[in-house]
Design a protein around this motif. Structure first.
Motif, PDB file in Angstrom:
ATOM      1  N   GLY A  75      -8.945  11.081   8.418  1.00  0.00           N
ATOM      2  CA  GLY A  75      -9.207  10.206   7.282  1.00  0.00           C
ATOM      3  C   GLY A  75      -8.097   9.168   7.206  1.00  0.00           C
ATOM      4  O   GLY A  75      -6.928   9.485   7.437  1.00  0.00           O
ATOM      5  N   VAL A  76      -8.456   7.929   6.926  1.00  0.00           N
ATOM      6  CA  VAL A  76      -7.464   6.854   6.816  1.00  0.00           C
ATOM      7  C   VAL A  76      -7.645   6.194   5.455  1.00  0.00           C
ATOM      8  O   VAL A  76      -8.700   5.627   5.172  1.00  0.00           O
ATOM      9  CB  VAL A  76      -7.632   5.811   7.942  1.00  0.00           C
ATOM     10  N   TYR A  77      -6.618   6.273   4.626  1.00  0.00           N
ATOM     11  CA  TYR A  77      -6.734   5.808   3.247  1.00  0.00           C
ATOM     12  C   TYR A  77      -5.708   4.721   2.953  1.00  0.00           C
ATOM     13  O   TYR A  77      -4.571   4.783   3.420  1.00  0.00           O
ATOM     14  CB  TYR A  77      -6.521   6.975   2.269  1.00  0.00           C
ATOM     15  N   TYR A  78      -6.125   3.734   2.195  1.00  0.00           N
ATOM     16  CA  TYR A  78      -5.161   2.736   1.727  1.00  0.00           C
ATOM     17  C   TYR A  78      -4.926   2.949   0.236  1.00  0.00           C
ATOM     18  O   TYR A  78      -5.829   3.265  -0.529  1.00  0.00           O
ATOM     19  CB  TYR A  78      -5.625   1.308   2.026  1.00  0.00           C
ATOM     20  N   LEU A  79      -3.675   2.793  -0.154  1.00  0.00           N
ATOM     21  CA  LEU A  79      -3.233   3.110  -1.509  1.00  0.00           C
ATOM     22  C   LEU A  79      -3.147   1.826  -2.337  1.00  0.00           C
ATOM     23  O   LEU A  79      -2.108   1.174  -2.398  1.00  0.00           O
ATOM     24  CB  LEU A  79      -1.872   3.810  -1.460  1.00  0.00           C
ATOM     25  N   SER A  80      -4.243   1.469  -2.975  1.00  0.00           N
ATOM     26  CA  SER A  80      -4.303   0.208  -3.728  1.00  0.00           C
ATOM     27  C   SER A  80      -3.251   0.153  -4.829  1.00  0.00           C
ATOM     28  O   SER A  80      -2.585  -0.869  -5.021  1.00  0.00           O
ATOM     29  CB  SER A  80      -5.697   0.038  -4.343  1.00  0.00           C
ATOM     30  N   TYR A  81      -3.122   1.241  -5.563  1.00  0.00           N
ATOM     31  CA  TYR A  81      -2.162   1.286  -6.670  1.00  0.00           C
ATOM     32  C   TYR A  81      -0.737   1.112  -6.148  1.00  0.00           C
ATOM     33  O   TYR A  81       0.050   0.327  -6.687  1.00  0.00           O
ATOM     34  CB  TYR A  81      -2.303   2.615  -7.407  1.00  0.00           C
ATOM     35  N   ALA A  82      -0.417   1.828  -5.085  1.00  0.00           N
ATOM     36  CA  ALA A  82       0.931   1.746  -4.520  1.00  0.00           C
ATOM     37  C   ALA A  82       1.196   0.374  -3.906  1.00  0.00           C
ATOM     38  O   ALA A  82       2.303  -0.170  -4.016  1.00  0.00           O
ATOM     39  CB  ALA A  82       1.125   2.839  -3.471  1.00  0.00           C
ATOM     40  N   MET A  83       0.181  -0.209  -3.274  1.00  0.00           N
ATOM     41  CA  MET A  83       0.365  -1.508  -2.613  1.00  0.00           C
ATOM     42  C   MET A  83       0.839  -2.583  -3.583  1.00  0.00           C
ATOM     43  O   MET A  83       1.633  -3.454  -3.225  1.00  0.00           O
ATOM     44  CB  MET A  83      -0.938  -1.957  -1.955  1.00  0.00           C
ATOM     45  N   GLY A  84       0.335  -2.526  -4.809  1.00  0.00           N
ATOM     46  CA  GLY A  84       0.735  -3.520  -5.797  1.00  0.00           C
ATOM     47  C   GLY A  84       2.186  -3.421  -6.201  1.00  0.00           C
ATOM     48  O   GLY A  84       2.710  -4.309  -6.879  1.00  0.00           O
ATOM     49  N   ARG A  85       2.852  -2.346  -5.781  1.00  0.00           N
ATOM     50  CA  ARG A  85       4.243  -2.119  -6.161  1.00  0.00           C
ATOM     51  C   ARG A  85       5.193  -2.136  -4.968  1.00  0.00           C
ATOM     52  O   ARG A  85       6.344  -1.734  -5.089  1.00  0.00           O
ATOM     53  CB  ARG A  85       4.343  -0.767  -6.891  1.00  0.00           C
ATOM     54  N   MET A  86       4.710  -2.608  -3.823  1.00  0.00           N
ATOM     55  CA  MET A  86       5.533  -2.624  -2.619  1.00  0.00           C
ATOM     56  C   MET A  86       6.329  -3.933  -2.498  1.00  0.00           C
ATOM     57  O   MET A  86       5.738  -5.012  -2.347  1.00  0.00           O
ATOM     58  CB  MET A  86       4.657  -2.462  -1.370  1.00  0.00           C
ATOM     59  N   PRO A  87       7.662  -3.864  -2.554  1.00  0.00           N
ATOM     60  CA  PRO A  87       8.485  -5.077  -2.415  1.00  0.00           C
ATOM     61  C   PRO A  87       8.248  -5.808  -1.097  1.00  0.00           C
ATOM     62  O   PRO A  87       8.319  -7.036  -1.051  1.00  0.00           O
ATOM     63  CB  PRO A  87       9.918  -4.535  -2.498  1.00  0.00           C
ATOM     64  N   TYR A  88       7.957  -5.059  -0.021  1.00  0.00           N
ATOM     65  CA  TYR A  88       7.774  -5.733   1.266  1.00  0.00           C
ATOM     66  C   TYR A  88       6.451  -6.510   1.325  1.00  0.00           C
ATOM     67  O   TYR A  88       6.250  -7.329   2.225  1.00  0.00           O
ATOM     68  CB  TYR A  88       7.874  -4.736   2.425  1.00  0.00           C
TER      69      TYR A  88
END
Length: 374
Positions: free
Chosen positions: A63-76
């Motif tokens: 399974g390959v998941y993207y973390l939408s909530y976390a992505m919005g908080r990534m400084p990079y």
């Protein structure tokens, strides 16, 4: 608060041309969705071995998941002010500038990007303009292998942190943008790397499907609808839906529905405010949205916002609970056993889905009767 006549006059004045000029409002709504997306985690299943752009290997069945909530908080991804609410990041010379959908993933991306994106923005703008025009809002305080993504957690970590799962995943992603979760039968890869997401959702779209596990989890609630299927079934439904969503008559009708919904929402908020009642704004917005969806989709006045019908209130609760119970299946290793014996959360889910089905069927029958009488 002005009288109802002025409310109706105001929402009627919110034309398509006016909405197009609301660049700062569009940026504000987008910034909200960047930090608080409706779907906090989403993903696919690898139908073949693959290698992600960041070099990590994917095995068939992972399974390959993207973390939408976390992505919005990534400084990079968003800079050092990633966790700050700053609508101006979306503006250039006062004009809204969109980002790559693989970076701003709130509406999915690639061939399966949300068909209702423009409709959602249209409704959000109309509701926001109406509420902000008539009210002042005060905010209170509120296993190691260099070829594979590193293992940073097991399912037990997620169970332990379930109540704060998205914040936990965000902290993990800040340290390791792409990581693995160990399960008994397979691995699950979680990523916030926008290049990986573009690879999964667009570049190598054919290698990634909903997958058997995801389809099993969501089938009871979503059946064989567009959100749950792959291949030809998805293509057929997508094609039909695309034709409907691109029709100008639907856009114009939906705008009319959204304006009426906004006027009704303003009246409801005013009524509750005058009575000095504490109310949940998110619940009111959800009720307003459901009213709009049923009116546009089925031609039926659901009147959830009024809260006058017991069945309508029960439908909202059943719909909300069903989504939550379905999501819980991802972290409940015993959900299939519970479903087999029809106990616990699976019993509740079955009852809720039964009620939802009966409610929607009755709404359709009612609409057909009205059409036959004309």
């Amino acid at each position: 608060m002005k009288d109802n006549g002025s409310v109706d006059d105001f929402v009627i004045s919110i034309t398509e041309e006016v909405l197009e000029k609301m660049h700062y409002l569009h940026a504000t709504l987008t910034e909200t969705l960047r930090l608080y997306p409706a779907v906090l985690v989403d993903g696919r299943c690898a139908d073949a071995d693959d290698v992600l752009p960041d070099g990590f290997h994917i095995s068939k069945g992972d399974g390959v998941y993207y973390l939408s909530y976390a992505m919005g908080r990534m400084p990079y991804i968003w800079g050092n002010d990633a966790e700050d609410f700053r609508p101006e990041r979306w503006l250039k010379g006062g004009i809204f500038q969109p980002e790559s959908p693989f970076k701003f993933i709130a509406f999915h991306a690639g061939p399966r990007i949300c068909l209702g994106k423009d409709f959602a923005y249209r409704q959000m703008k109309i509701l926001s303009m109406a509420l902000l025009h008539f009210f002042r809002i005060y905010i209170g305080k509120s296993i190691r292998n260099p070829k594979y993504a590193p293992v940073v957690e097991t399912v037990f970590h997620q169970l332990f942190c379930f109540k704060t799962l998205y914040d936990y995943q965000t902290e993990v992603a800040k340290k390791t943008p792409t990581s693995r979760l160990l399960l008994l039968e397979q691995s699950e890869i979680y990523t916030t790397n926008s290049r990986n997401i573009e690879h999964i959702l667009k570049t190598n779209f054919g290698k990634y499907s909903k997958g058997k596990q995801n389809q099993e989890v969501i089938h009871d609630l979503f059946g064989k609808g567009i959100f749950a299927v792959d291949g030809e079934k998805w293509k057929q439904q997508r094609k039909l839906a695309s034709l409907e969503f691109s029709a100008r008559v639907l856009r114009d009708f939906s705008c009319t529905v959204f304006r009426k919904g906004a006027a009704k929402l303003v009246g409801k908020v005013f009524e509750l405010s005058v009575a000095n009642h504490v109310f949940d704004m998110q619940e009111l917005l959800m009720r307003c949205s459901l009213d709009s969806i049923f009116k546009v989709g089925f031609g039926v006045d659901l009147n959830c916002l009024d809260g006058s019908s017991g069945d309508d209130n029960e439908f909202i609760k059943a719909f909300d609970d069903s989504n939550a119970l379905t999501y819980c299946r991802y972290v409940d290793p015993f959900w299939k056993l519970k479903r087999y014996f029809n106990i616990g959360s699976e019993f509740l889910l079955k009852e809720n889905i039964k009620f939802i089905g009966e409610f929607v069927d009755e709404s359709i029958r009612t609409r057909r009767k009205h059409l036959e009488m004309k």
